[in-house]
Write a protein that holds these residues in place. Sequence first.
Motif, PDB file in Angstrom:
ATOM      1  N   LEU A   1      36.517  40.429  48.451  1.00 46.30           N
ATOM      2  CA  LEU A   1      35.122  40.477  48.032  1.00 46.30           C
ATOM      3  C   LEU A   1      34.032  41.792  48.208  1.00 46.30           C
ATOM      4  N   GLU A   2      34.133  42.660  49.585  1.00 49.84           N
ATOM      5  CA  GLU A   2      33.020  43.885  49.347  1.00 49.84           C
ATOM      6  C   GLU A   2      33.578  44.523  48.524  1.00 49.84           C
ATOM      7  N   SER A   3      34.147  45.192  47.617  1.00 49.64           N
ATOM      8  CA  SER A   3      35.008  46.090  46.624  1.00 49.64           C
ATOM      9  C   SER A   3      34.030  45.232  45.838  1.00 49.64           C
ATOM     10  N   LEU A   4      34.197  44.571  45.115  1.00 47.57           N
ATOM     11  CA  LEU A   4      33.791  43.770  44.051  1.00 47.57           C
ATOM     12  C   LEU A   4      32.657  43.697  43.888  1.00 47.57           C
ATOM     13  N   THR A   5      32.070  42.938  44.802  1.00 42.14           N
ATOM     14  CA  THR A   5      30.457  43.207  44.789  1.00 42.14           C
ATOM     15  C   THR A   5      29.912  44.575  45.654  1.00 42.14           C
ATOM     16  N   ASN A   6      30.770  45.595  45.793  1.00 44.05           N
ATOM     17  CA  ASN A   6      29.725  47.268  45.474  1.00 44.05           C
ATOM     18  C   ASN A   6      29.327  46.321  47.554  1.00 44.05           C
TER      19      ASN A   6
ATOM     20  N   LYS B   1      44.300  52.045  54.614  1.00 44.14           N
ATOM     21  CA  LYS B   1      43.638  51.314  54.414  1.00 44.14           C
ATOM     22  C   LYS B   1      42.839  52.090  53.023  1.00 44.14           C
ATOM     23  N   GLU B   2      42.460  53.150  52.449  1.00 44.07           N
ATOM     24  CA  GLU B   2      41.898  53.033  51.423  1.00 44.07           C
ATOM     25  C   GLU B   2      42.719  52.871  50.316  1.00 44.07           C
ATOM     26  N   ALA B   3      43.995  53.823  50.537  1.00 42.30           N
ATOM     27  CA  ALA B   3      45.690  53.098  49.179  1.00 42.30           C
ATOM     28  C   ALA B   3      45.791  51.980  49.096  1.00 42.30           C
TER      29      ALA B   3
ATOM     30  N   LYS C   1      40.027  49.163  43.449  1.00 39.82           N
ATOM     31  CA  LYS C   1      39.267  50.505  43.283  1.00 39.82           C
ATOM     32  C   LYS C   1      39.468  50.963  41.914  1.00 39.82           C
ATOM     33  N   MET C   2      40.503  50.361  41.565  1.00 39.15           N
ATOM     34  CA  MET C   2      40.971  50.109  39.863  1.00 39.15           C
ATOM     35  C   MET C   2      40.431  49.506  39.195  1.00 39.15           C
ATOM     36  N   LEU C   3      40.151  48.442  39.099  1.00 36.01           N
ATOM     37  CA  LEU C   3      39.257  47.093  38.824  1.00 36.01           C
ATOM     38  C   LEU C   3      38.485  47.524  38.209  1.00 36.01           C
ATOM     39  N   SER C   4      37.867  48.299  39.497  1.00 36.53           N
ATOM     40  CA  SER C   4      36.175  48.478  39.455  1.00 36.53           C
ATOM     41  C   SER C   4      35.966  49.745  38.439  1.00 36.53           C
ATOM     42  N   LEU C   5      36.257  50.809  38.218  1.00 38.98           N
ATOM     43  CA  LEU C   5      36.263  51.928  37.665  1.00 38.98           C
ATOM     44  C   LEU C   5      36.887  51.503  36.210  1.00 38.98           C
TER      45      LEU C   5
ATOM     46  N   TRP D   1      32.742  41.764  34.680  1.00 35.52           N
ATOM     47  CA  TRP D   1      32.815  40.475  34.320  1.00 35.52           C
ATOM     48  C   TRP D   1      34.748  40.235  34.148  1.00 35.52           C
ATOM     49  N   MET D   2      35.758  41.011  33.731  1.00 33.40           N
ATOM     50  CA  MET D   2      37.063  41.439  34.323  1.00 33.40           C
ATOM     51  C   MET D   2      37.083  41.348  35.110  1.00 33.40           C
ATOM     52  N   ALA D   3      36.848  42.943  36.024  1.00 33.29           N
ATOM     53  CA  ALA D   3      36.994  43.092  37.111  1.00 33.29           C
ATOM     54  C   ALA D   3      37.499  41.637  38.392  1.00 33.29           C
ATOM     55  N   ALA D   4      35.913  40.879  37.681  1.00 37.46           N
ATOM     56  CA  ALA D   4      36.350  39.927  38.888  1.00 37.46           C
ATOM     57  C   ALA D   4      36.484  38.786  38.089  1.00 37.46           C
ATOM     58  N   LEU D   5      37.282  38.783  36.723  1.00 40.51           N
ATOM     59  CA  LEU D   5      37.829  37.804  37.004  1.00 40.51           C
ATOM     60  C   LEU D   5      39.508  37.686  37.519  1.00 40.51           C
TER      61      LEU D   5
END
Lengths: 72, 478
Positions: free
Chosen positions: B146-151, B302-304, B310-314, B319-323
Motif C-alpha cells: 500500500l505504501e508503494s502503490l500510493t507513493n 528488503k528493496e528486492a 516497483k515494476m508495476l508503479s514504473l 489504475w492498472m497497477a492498483a488493479l
Amino acid sequence: MSLSKNRSFGGMVYGLLFVGLFVLSLDYWTWNRPIELRLLGLPFWVWKFVGLQLLLTLAIAAFAKFYWKNDA
Amino acid sequence: MMTYLIIGLYLFLTFGLSLIGSKRSHQTPEDYFLAGRGIGPLVLFFTFIATNFSAFFFLGFAGAGYKIGYPFYAMMGFGTAFAALSFYFIGFKVWKLGKEKGYITPPELIGDLSGSSLLANLHLLVLIVFTLPYLALQPIGAGYLLESLTNGGIPYFGGASLLTLFIVIYVFVGGMQSVALTDVKQGILMFVLMFLAVVVIAGKFGGITAANEQVYALKPELFSREGAGGFFNGKKWFSNMILWLVCVPMFPQLFMRFFVSKDARSFKTTTILYALIPSFLFILPVMIGVMGHLSFPDLVGKEADQILPKMLSLHTPEWMAALIMTGALAAFMSTLDSQLLALGTIFSRDVYRKYFNPNLSLAKEVRVGQFFIVLLSLVGLLIAYNPPDSIFALAKQAFTGYAVLFPSTLAVLYLGRNIAPFCVLSIIVGESIVLAVFMGWLNTEHLWGFDPIVPILLISFFIILVGFLWHKLQAKQY
C-alpha cells in the motif's frame, strides 16, 4: 491374486511412480550443461519442469481415480 | 485517486461476500470454525490455494526471482505440486477422523489419537510459536504494498493496520464461511491479475521472449540451473524439495481445511488441482522478478522484495497497477484471515476451554474464538511494526518449524497410542535443531551440506522407528 494383494501391488506401483518423478526433479545429471534458451526465452530445463509437473498431476489424477478408495 | 477507488471497491466487494458468509454461519463451533464441514470441491480448492499462497507468493517469489532466478520457480513449483500427495496420506485420514470423532483442531486430533496431553500441548506450542511470525508477514507485505502503490500516501504501518482491521471484521462476523467465500474471489483474482501483470510488464520490453533475452544478456546466471551466486547446489535442492512435502500439511490453517471438505470427491478434486496449479502460476511472479533487472539493477534485501510493486508503479498506469496489486492484497488477506481463524480456534478450544473453562457452552466458545482473533491480530501488528530484512528468511524458519511435526503426526495417524513418548522426543530434538540453526550454533557445514529439514527428518523418523520396534518387541514378549 487376492484383492488385498492387488492393492498392495498397486500401492507399490504408484509409490515407485511418485518416487521416480521426485528423482527426475533432482536431475543432477543436467546441472552443468550450458544454458539453452527456448520458447519464451526460458531455458530448456524450465520447460522440462513444467512437463514434470504436468506428469505429476496426471499421476495423481490416476491415483485418485483408480487407487484412492473413499474408505481408505 | 484511482488507486484509492480501486482498493476501496475491492474491499467493499470482499466485505459483501463476507456478509453472505455470515448469514450462512450458525453460532456453533463446528459451523463457525469449519463451515459445518460442508465445503464443496470448487470452494475447497480455492480456499486451499488462496490460504497457502500469500505475501510470500507475490512479494517473496518476485524477490527470489530477482535474487536467484528461474530455479526458484522450478523448486517451488515442483515442491508444492509434490506436496499434494500429503493430502492423501495425511489430509484424507484427518478428514475421515474429523467427521467420525468431531475434531476441530490439530492438537485435539493429536491428543485424542495418541492419548497424550503432553504431545498435544507440544504440537500446540509449535503451531503458536511459528504461526505468529508467519502471520505477521501478511500485514508486513500489505504495508509495503500500500505504501508503494500510493507513493507513501498510506504509510507502511497505516496500511498494515488498515488491512488487518478489515480482515478481523469479516473473520469475526462470519468465521470459516466468510473466509472460504472470500477465498474463492481472492484466488481467482490472484491468477487473473498476476497473469495480466506479466503480460503488461513484459510488453514494455517487447514481450516475454525479448525481455528474457535482454535479462539473459545482462545476468545469464539467473537462467542457470543453480541460480545466481550458485544459490542452489544438489543438497540444498533436495532439502527444499523435501521441505514442501512435509511442511505444507502441517500449516495449522491448511490442516484445519482438511476437516472442512463435504465429501471424498471434493477432497480428491482439490488434490489434483492443487498439484496442477503451481506449474503455470508460480512462474509468473518469478518472471517479473527476473525482468526487474531491466529497470532496477542492484537491489538488495528488503528493496528486492519490493520488486513487484516497483515494476508495476514504473511500467503500468496507475489504475492498472492498483488493479493488479489488489491481487497481491487478495493473497495477503486470504492467508491472514485463515491464520487468524486457525489460531483463534486453537486458543479457544485447546487452551481456554481445555484449561480454564471445560464447561464452556458452544455459543460462548465461538465468542472466545472471536476474542482471540482480535488479540492475535494485534500481536501480528506488533511484530509487523519492526519488520525483518527479508520476507523469505522469516517464512523459511516457520516452514522448517512446522515440518518438525510431520513425522510425529504421521506416526500418530498410523501407529497408534504407544508411540506418543517417542513422538514427543522427536519434536523436542527436531525443534532443538531448528533453534540451534536460528541461533547460528549449527549451519549447513555441520549438517553435511543439507538444510536442517533433512537431518531433522532422519533423526525424527529414527526415534519413532526405535519406539515402534521397541513396542513390537515388548508385545511379543508378553
